[in-house]
Design an enzyme around this catalytic site. Structure first.
Site, PDB file in Angstrom:
ATOM      1  N   ASP A 139       1.255  -1.371  -0.091  1.00 41.69           N
ATOM      2  CA  ASP A 139      -0.472   0.295   0.123  1.00 41.69           C
ATOM      3  C   ASP A 139       0.646   1.358  -0.330  1.00 41.69           C
ATOM      4  OD1 ASP A 139      -1.937  -1.977   0.202  1.00 41.69           O
ATOM      5  OD2 ASP A 139      -3.023  -1.290   1.727  1.00 41.69           O
TER       6      ASP A 139
ATOM      7  N   ARG B 113      -6.516   0.170   0.779  1.00 45.88           N
ATOM      8  CA  ARG B 113      -6.811   0.302   0.761  1.00 45.88           C
ATOM      9  C   ARG B 113      -7.996   2.039   1.017  1.00 45.88           C
ATOM     10  NH1 ARG B 113      -7.838  -3.783   5.040  1.00 45.88           N
ATOM     11  NH2 ARG B 113      -5.264  -4.109   5.275  1.00 45.88           N
TER      12      ARG B 113
ATOM     13  N   TYR C 103      -4.435 -10.939  -5.465  1.00 47.75           N
ATOM     14  CA  TYR C 103      -3.094 -11.251  -5.169  1.00 47.75           C
ATOM     15  C   TYR C 103      -2.418 -11.612  -6.137  1.00 47.75           C
ATOM     16  CZ  TYR C 103      -4.620 -12.617  -0.487  1.00 47.75           C
ATOM     17  OH  TYR C 103      -4.973 -12.070   1.073  1.00 47.75           O
ATOM     18  N   LEU C 104      -2.898 -11.490  -7.523  1.00 43.20           N
ATOM     19  CA  LEU C 104      -1.354 -11.251  -8.836  1.00 43.20           C
ATOM     20  C   LEU C 104      -0.784 -10.062  -8.432  1.00 43.20           C
ATOM     21  CD1 LEU C 104      -3.901 -12.120 -11.608  1.00 43.20           C
ATOM     22  CD2 LEU C 104      -3.258 -13.924 -10.521  1.00 43.20           C
ATOM     23  N   GLN C 105      -1.496  -9.093  -7.936  1.00 40.60           N
ATOM     24  CA  GLN C 105      -0.131  -8.379  -8.098  1.00 40.60           C
ATOM     25  C   GLN C 105       0.449  -8.099  -7.377  1.00 40.60           C
ATOM     26  OE1 GLN C 105      -2.623  -4.265  -7.080  1.00 40.60           O
ATOM     27  NE2 GLN C 105      -4.596  -6.350  -6.285  1.00 40.60           N
TER      28      GLN C 105
HETATM   29  O1  F6P Z   1      -2.204  -3.959   3.572  1.00 38.03           O
HETATM   30  C1  F6P Z   1      -1.620  -4.883   1.991  1.00 38.03           C
HETATM   31  C2  F6P Z   1      -3.142  -4.770   1.002  1.00 38.03           C
HETATM   32  O2  F6P Z   1      -3.019  -6.074   0.490  1.00 38.03           O
HETATM   33  C3  F6P Z   1      -4.432  -5.000   1.188  1.00 38.03           C
HETATM   34  O3  F6P Z   1      -3.726  -3.309  -0.156  1.00 38.03           O
HETATM   35  C4  F6P Z   1      -5.484  -4.459   1.021  1.00 38.03           C
HETATM   36  O4  F6P Z   1      -6.545  -4.366   0.772  1.00 38.03           O
HETATM   37  C5  F6P Z   1      -5.128  -5.884   2.074  1.00 38.03           C
HETATM   38  O5  F6P Z   1      -3.810  -5.728   1.821  1.00 38.03           O
HETATM   39  C6  F6P Z   1      -5.779  -7.612   1.484  1.00 38.03           C
HETATM   40  O6  F6P Z   1      -4.854  -8.255   2.616  1.00 38.03           O
HETATM   41  P1  F6P Z   1      -6.273  -9.819   2.739  1.00 38.03           P
HETATM   42  O7  F6P Z   1      -4.983 -10.677   2.291  1.00 38.03           O
HETATM   43  O8  F6P Z   1      -5.997  -9.834   4.280  1.00 38.03           O
HETATM   44  O9  F6P Z   1      -7.436  -9.796   3.049  1.00 38.03           O
END
Ligand code: F6P
Length: 421
Positions: free
Chosen positions: A145, A193, A298-300
């Protein structure tokens, strides 16, 4: 000479393509400081591993395995979203941590995470004083982030930024090929987020006027439906198509997320996801254009195959510096990346106080976003460009990246009492 003490390392929060490079930096450097650091234990699944006395003995891993962590994505030791409450609210958790640390003679604590994790690291650093147990605590930055303050950027971000910039450029070429008779709008949803750094990185894809992305939707700018739709139409009318990069954190003017999945994590954060299809459906509904959308999800943040070399180097460097600070007795600090120049990009690592980092979110400043709110400015481009620079491909075997798995040898438990989280 004082006796060496053991160290504890944990990965925390959402993982990244380069968090294991930081782990490699911590472990390799700790191995060079045998006068201060005995064994380095990693928490299985982050801080949860400490509370449940589920520790991994990193000394059982070969130098080759640790070296290979540098090119392996995700959290090799497991990560956790688990928030330690304040000392007053849940003393039992802190007492348990101390109990585990004491049982294993842990004198150094390295916590590798983002915003919330730096807060936890700070609290653990205060344990020493509050509960009379000496522990040197260093927070190690990581978050895709990119919202930690005082550091030029956060390890993990540069690689996501590169993935999003590359994917935006490639998908835009696809849409451009099809636009005359088929798809006119492509929407890419990205993470972030509360801060639009990743969305901003999509803006790197185009370098000339009219090039994609034609619209970026930032969490920092309240969503204005009419202005957005007008912009989509204008782009289709003039360019023949429209590419939109949308941050998962985009909100309506009243503060509601456009797409909230309904659940919340341990920190009380809303789970986001799904704004891409919301935006695409709006475009279809109001303008009638055929669309495609993708959620990078998650790909990114796992895309180690296309990591930024700058990011990999910085991730390793913060891990190394964290250990160097700890053996010097520097407590409650975080190694930060300090930009010395943008062209060429030069940076150094310097300590900052955890107290100044914890719970502060660095958002995209207004002067990085164009006046109408849909693009990035030259200043933003100057900031972002060096962070995606360079490639650091993993080795490939049979056409696939050759990632490493740790043995994960458990440390023998010493405590009788289990701990439920
Ligand atoms: O905190 C990093 C982050 O990748 C955010 O950008 C995203 O909203 C969040 O984690 C997703 O997290 P989780 O894998 O716990 O759902």
């Amino acid at each position: 000479m004082t006796k060496p003490r053991n160290a504890f390392y944990a990965q925390s929060g959402g993982v990244t393509a380069v968090i294991n490079a930081t782990a490699a930096g911590v472990i390799e450097t700790a191995r060079k400081h045998k006068r201060h650091i005995g064994k380095l234990y990693a928490g299985r699944d982050g801080i949860v591993g400490a509370l449940t006395e589920d520790l991994i003995d990193t000394s059982a891993e070969s130098p080759a395995t640790i070296r290979a962590l540098r090119h392996t994505p995700a959290g090799a030791f497991g990560s956790a979203r688990f928030k330690l409450k304040g000392l007053e609210q849940n003393r039992a958790e802190y007492e348990r941590l101390i109990e585990v640390f004491k049982a294993h003679d842990i004198g150094y604590f390295f916590y590798n995470g983002g915003n919330d994790s730096m807060d936890t690291a700070l609290k653990v650093s205060q344990i020493g004083t509050a509960l009379g147990y000496p522990i040197t605590c260093v927070g190690v930055p990581k978050t895709v982030d990119n919202d930690l303050p005082l550091t030029d950027c956060c390890p993990g971000f540069g690689s996501v930024a590169k993935y999003i910039a590359v994917s935006t450029r490639e998908a835009a070429m696809d849409v451009a090929s099809m636009a005359r008779t088929s798809t006119k709008v492509f929407v890419l949803e990205v993470m972030g987020r509360h801060a639009g750094w990743i969305a901003a990185a999509g803006g790197l894809a185009g370098t000339r006027a009219g090039e994609a992305p034609h619209i970026i939707l930032f969490p920092e700018i309240a969503f204005d439906e009419a202005a957005f739709l007008a912009r989509v139409k204008q782009s289709v009318d003039t360019q023949g198509y429209c590419v939109i990069v949308v941050s998962e954190g985009v909100k309506y003017p009243d503060g509601r997320f456009l797409a909230e999945a309904g659940s919340r994590d341990a920190f009380g954060h809303a789970q986001l996801g799904g704004v891409g299809p919301v935006i695409a459906a709006l475009v279809k509904d109001k303008l009638g254009y055929k669309y495609h959308w993708a959620v990078a999800d998650y790909l990114q943040r796992a895309a180690r195959h296309i990591a930024s070399k700058t990011d990999v180097n910085q991730a390793y460097a913060v891990g190394k510096a964290a250990v160097e600070y700890a053996v010097k007795g520097m407590n409650a600090v975080m190694p930060a990346i300090i930009r010395k120049s943008s062209q060429p990009y030069r940076w150094v690592i310097e300590p900052v106080r955890l107290a100044d980092v914890a719970n502060v979110e660095k958002k995209v400043p207004r002067n990085f976003i164009t006046a109408e709110g849909f693009g990035i400015t030259p200043a933003c481009r100057r900031y972002l460009s060096p962070l995606i620079a360079g490639e650091d491909y993993p080795p490939y075997v049979d056409g696939l990246p050759d990632y490493v798995r740790i043995k994960g040898k458990s440390v023998k438990r010493k405590l009788k009492t289990p701990f439920r989280i």
